[in-house]
Design a protein around this motif. Structure first.
Motif, short mmCIF file in Angstrom:
data_model
loop_
_atom_site.label_atom_id
_atom_site.label_comp_id
_atom_site.label_asym_id
_atom_site.label_seq_id
_atom_site.Cartn_x
_atom_site.Cartn_y
_atom_site.Cartn_z
N THR A 1 0.80 -1.22 0.00
CA THR A 1 0.00 0.00 0.00
C THR A 1 0.84 1.27 0.00
O THR A 1 0.34 2.32 -0.39
CB THR A 1 -0.95 0.04 1.22
N THR B 1 -0.38 -8.28 -0.18
CA THR B 1 0.73 -7.42 0.22
C THR B 1 2.02 -8.23 0.34
O THR B 1 2.00 -9.39 0.71
CB THR B 1 0.45 -6.71 1.55
N ASP C 1 1.30 -3.24 6.28
CA ASP C 1 -0.03 -3.41 5.69
C ASP C 1 -0.92 -4.28 6.59
O ASP C 1 -1.03 -5.49 6.41
CB ASP C 1 0.08 -4.01 4.29
N MET D 1 -5.35 -2.48 4.66
CA MET D 1 -5.69 -3.12 3.41
C MET D 1 -7.15 -2.85 3.03
O MET D 1 -7.48 -2.63 1.85
CB MET D 1 -5.45 -4.63 3.51
N TYR E 1 -7.36 0.53 1.56
CA TYR E 1 -6.65 0.64 0.28
C TYR E 1 -7.43 0.01 -0.86
O TYR E 1 -7.62 0.64 -1.91
CB TYR E 1 -5.27 -0.01 0.42
#
Length: 224
Positions: free
Chosen positions: A96, A129, A135, A140, A143
């Motif tokens: 991310t 990831t 992350d 997550m 994102y």
């Protein structure tokens, strides 16, 4: 015995260092060092992949990608490869905090699915990831929501991520710039088209257009 292991380890490090240097100086225009490194390794091991076609990069005969994994999705639920059985996936490994290529490629995946119309509903976009240290599940969730409403984000422990990356032969490494506590992740950047059996059917190189990806995925769906 210990001495022999040390010698072999040193020779292996020197070999990989040499391949990395070759990749750095011999990469094609627009090709990342990581992708050039993987291409060199494939050449050395005799598993060079053929040139891209309308269906992406077809895997060489005898080469299998994909396999068992245990990860945590962006809702906090533990999942394995069995949870995706029978589904067609577009899988991308990144992180991310990635400043450029990751959001670009995820945007391409989302645009390709939208371009497919109703057929796109048969494909699940998945983002894994390679930076589990930063992350988290909550990160997550935020994102993936920015790219596609059906995109699934997967994280886990460092060991779990390493297992998944090995199954897909994903390269990644932490890069620590001087004079800063922040770091980046160098990584390969293929998008994987995974069939209902959990095995990769083809790959898409970075900067594949959404239109080309949509056409290739639609062709794969018709063949199922």
């Amino acid at each position: 015995m210990i001495r022999a292991v040390r010698i072999i380890s040193v020779l292996l490090v020197l070999l990989l260092g040499g391949v990395w240097a070759m990749a750095w100086f011999g990469r094609a225009p627009g090709e990342s060092v990581a992708d050039a490194f993987l291409r060199r390794i494939a050449t050395i091991t005799g598993m060079e992949m053929p040139a891209p076609s309308a269906g992406g990069i077809q895997l060489a005969q005898g080469v299998a990608l994909g396999g068992p994994f245990t990860l945590v999705d962006h809702t906090g639920r533990t999942v394995t490869e069995r949870d995706f059985a029978g589904r067609v996936l577009l899988v991308y490994f990144g992180y991310t905090y990635c400043p450029d290529v990751c959001p670009t490629e995820l945007g391409t995946v989302a645009a390709a699915l939208d371009a497919m119309g109703p057929a796109g509903e048969r494909v699940t976009p998945v983002f894994v990831t390679i930076d589990p240290e930063r992350d988290t599940q909550a990160g997550m969730a935020d994102y993936v929501s920015r790219f596609h409403p059906r995109m699934i984000g997967l994280t886990g422990t460092a060991e779990q991520i390493a297992q998944a990356a090995r199954a897909y032969r994903v390269f990644y490494a932490k890069v620590q710039p001087r004079d800063t506590t922040e770091y980046l992740m160098d990584h390969s950047s293929f998008i994987y088209l995974v069939g209902p059996d959990g095995r990769v059917r083809s790959l898409f190189r970075p900067e594949t257009t959404p239109e080309a990806m949509a056409a290739a995925v639609a062709a794969q769906l018709r063949a199922l």
